[in-house]
Design an enzyme around this catalytic site. Structure first.
Site, mmCIF file in Angstrom:
data_model
loop_
_atom_site.group_PDB
_atom_site.id
_atom_site.type_symbol
_atom_site.label_atom_id
_atom_site.label_comp_id
_atom_site.label_asym_id
_atom_site.label_seq_id
_atom_site.Cartn_x
_atom_site.Cartn_y
_atom_site.Cartn_z
ATOM 1 C CG ASN A 115 -1.608 1.327 1.475
ATOM 2 O OD1 ASN A 115 -2.471 1.738 0.709
ATOM 3 N ND2 ASN A 115 -1.203 2.040 2.532
ATOM 4 C CG ASP A 182 -1.696 5.906 -0.074
ATOM 5 O OD1 ASP A 182 -1.671 4.921 0.670
ATOM 6 O OD2 ASP A 182 -2.621 6.124 -0.899
ATOM 7 N NE ARG A 210 -1.597 -9.234 8.034
ATOM 8 C CZ ARG A 210 -1.258 -7.950 8.150
ATOM 9 N NH1 ARG A 210 -0.239 -7.458 7.443
ATOM 10 N NH2 ARG A 210 -1.920 -7.147 8.947
ATOM 11 C CG ASP A 212 0.281 -4.154 6.075
ATOM 12 O OD1 ASP A 212 -0.114 -4.457 7.211
ATOM 13 O OD2 ASP A 212 0.719 -3.024 5.770
ATOM 14 C CG HIS A 216 -5.398 1.972 4.732
ATOM 15 N ND1 HIS A 216 -6.009 3.086 5.253
ATOM 16 C CD2 HIS A 216 -5.259 1.106 5.765
ATOM 17 C CE1 HIS A 216 -6.217 2.916 6.550
ATOM 18 N NE2 HIS A 216 -5.769 1.714 6.883
ATOM 19 C CD GLU A 248 -4.056 -5.001 8.549
ATOM 20 O OE1 GLU A 248 -4.019 -4.661 9.744
ATOM 21 O OE2 GLU A 248 -3.350 -4.464 7.666
ATOM 22 C CG ASN A 313 -3.473 -8.930 14.392
ATOM 23 O OD1 ASN A 313 -3.593 -8.224 15.395
ATOM 24 N ND2 ASN A 313 -3.564 -8.437 13.172
ATOM 25 N NE ARG A 352 -3.189 -14.547 11.558
ATOM 26 C CZ ARG A 352 -3.435 -13.344 11.025
ATOM 27 N NH1 ARG A 352 -2.997 -13.047 9.821
ATOM 28 N NH2 ARG A 352 -4.128 -12.444 11.698
#
Length: 511
Positions: A115, A182, A210, A212, A216, A248, A313, A352
């Site tokens: 991201n 960003d 995964r 992240d 966003h 996520e 987590n 998990r």
């Protein structure tokens, strides 16, 4: 119905929902901040023999070295380039780990930070894990390379350039998250550099990612990247296999961005799961275990086949992310083992397990001011994971996945996989039990008084070893024995002061 079948077919073609674990393995573990050499060893000596399906590893790409505070865990989420060198190890060590883990049937899932790049306030220079120069203030990351053209500064509509209001989906996706610059994922060039990085990892042999901070990123941008990924490496995966994706997305139901917007790309982290489970086991707000009779979708969670579930987590075990004070962690070991046991016994979601390290907590006004502390280290070099004679870990590593109660429930889930949720019983309060077809049965006592009851287990007659209090070793049981009669019934007694107030038996714990 025809439309549903079409959707199903499309889902299987794209198959980002399957973790590609070896048959009979149903859970993964997050070995948070472990070194690649230690993960390779753990796959061979413990995870494969104990039936773990895979490992989520910390971000393997180059990150900024943060010295104030000193080497925090979150520096791993401050990318500088896509070179594979971090404090967890070199590219050669990463490749060796992936090969060795795959060779014993344990999959590797990479935490992919795509991201953003590092924080805009980080000083320019070569203070990075491979020594690459970067200047986040000028948006200059020559080791990729990215320049000012490749970021969303012109697209973000807030005065500060930061996310100011989580009720505005455009801000959440186009502005800076806590100062992290960003990336403009709508641009073909930026997408191409991310695809190059992820494809390199796929070709090395990873099974998935995964993603992240998916909340966003725009779902369409994620899709455009995933559509360009290679199939998985046929050395270990069947031809045409697609990377397992879990995104996520923190969706507690209070913001416009919904986890469901991301289902087309893969699974999504169900943060409500651990937050609600913690509230129930802590008995807050009048919650009781008996209310878990319709646990899962009945609690407003996402569909089971789209959910990645966990009790805690790496973020929320230290008060970041979602869930707040209700989250159960290794610090609350008695309740934590019950929570993980319940998660692994229940059919909902793909599970998990967390594996952590200890740090010196320091609560001031209810907040842990040491929540930044990185992994056990000597001068910034991660400490080896040492194994004690009793099979627990040393050197500051918690290794929840090696706790007997958790490791044996990972095996329980493998044994009962695909079997229906059956034979629910509760006492109207915090004593509950349920089975998984004719393969497993579990009983919990979270009341302030003892439990003594005869229940229908659904299991064949025989003597079973309780895998919470002990292990079945060479046909003997080191823990409590449970006798199931010819009608499938068994008597259970659990003191409210027991070290672990739950009992679990399954087909393979029969003596």
């Amino acid at each position: 119905m025809k439309f549903f079948l079409l959707l199903l077919a499309a889902g299987f073609c794209r198959a980002q929902y399957s973790p590609h674990t070896v048959s009979g393995r149903t859970s993964i573990v997050h070995l948070f901040e472990w070194r690649w050499v230690d993960i390779a060893l753990e796959c061979e000596r413990y995870l494969a023999p104990k039936g773990f399906g895979g490992v989520q590893v910390s971000p393997p790409n180059e990150n900024a070295i943060i010295n104030s505070p000193y080497r925090p865990w979150w520096e791993r989420y401050q990318p500088v380039s896509y070179k594979l060198c971090t404090r967890s190890g070199s590219e050669d060590e990463f490749r060796d780990m992936v090969t060795r883990c795959n060779n014993v049937g344990v999959r590797i899932y990479v935490d992919a930070v795509i991201n953003h790049m590092s924080g805009s306030g980080v000083s320019a220079g070569k203070s990075s894990t491979c020594g690459s120069y970067f200047n986040p203030g000028n948006r200059d990351f020559p080791a990729v390379p990215y320049s000012g053209w490749d970021f969303n500064d012109g697209k973000c509509q807030t005065g500060s350039g930061e996310i100011e209001n989580y009720q505005d989906a455009n801000q959440v996706r186009d502005c800076r998250l806590v100062g992290l610059v960003d990336l403009a994922l709508g641009k073909d060039y930026v997408r191409s550099k991310i695809v190059e990085y992820l494809n390199k990892l796929i070709d090395i042999g990873v099974a998935g990612f995964r993603l992240d901070a998916s909340k966003h990123m725009w779902p369409r941008d994620i899709k455009a990247i995933l559509d360009q990924l290679n199939n998985l490496n046929t050395r270990w995966f069947s031809s045409g296999s697609r990377a397992f994706i879990f995104q996520e997305v923190i969706d507690m139901g209070t913001e416009p961005i919904k986890g469901s917007e991301y289902f087309g790309n893969g699974r999504v982290t169900e943060f409500k799961y651990g937050a609600k489970l913690g509230t129930v086991l802590r008995k807050w707000n009048g919650e009781k275990l008996r209310y878990l009779v319709n646990w899962g979708e009945g609690w407003g969670f996402m569909p089971s086949d789209r959910a990645l579930v966990f009790v805690d987590n790496h973020d929320n075990q230290r008060g970041h992310g979602a869930g707040g004070a209700s989250i159960l962690t290794f610090w609350d070991s008695r309740l934590y083992k019950m929570g993980v046991g319940l998660m692994l016994a229940h059919p909902y979601g793909f599970t998990r397990v967390m594996s952590s390290y200890r740090w010196d907590r320091n609560f001031q006004n209810g907040k842990d001011v040491n929540d930044w502390i990185g992994p056990p280290n000597d001068g910034g070099v991660i400490k080896r994971v040492t194994i004690n004679p009793d099979t627990t870990c040393g050197n500051g590593w918690v290794c929840e996945h090696r706790w007997r109660q958790i490791r044996n429930m990972v095996a329980f889930r493998n044994v009962v996989d695909g079997k229906a949720f059956t034979n629910w019983w509760d006492n109207g309060s915090n004593q509950v039990a349920f089975g998984r077809g004719n393969k497993g049965f579990i009983v919990f006592n979270n009341d302030d008084w003892s439990l003594s009851v005869t229940l229908q287990t659904g299991l064949p007659a025989g003597t079973y070893c309780d895998v919470i209090s002990g292990d079945k070793i060479d046909g003997n049981c080191t823990g409590i024995k449970i006798y199931v009669s010819s009608d499938g019934k068994a008597n259970f007694s659990i003191s409210n002061s027991a070290e672990d107030p739950f009992i679990a038996i399954h087909a393979e714990s029969k003596l």
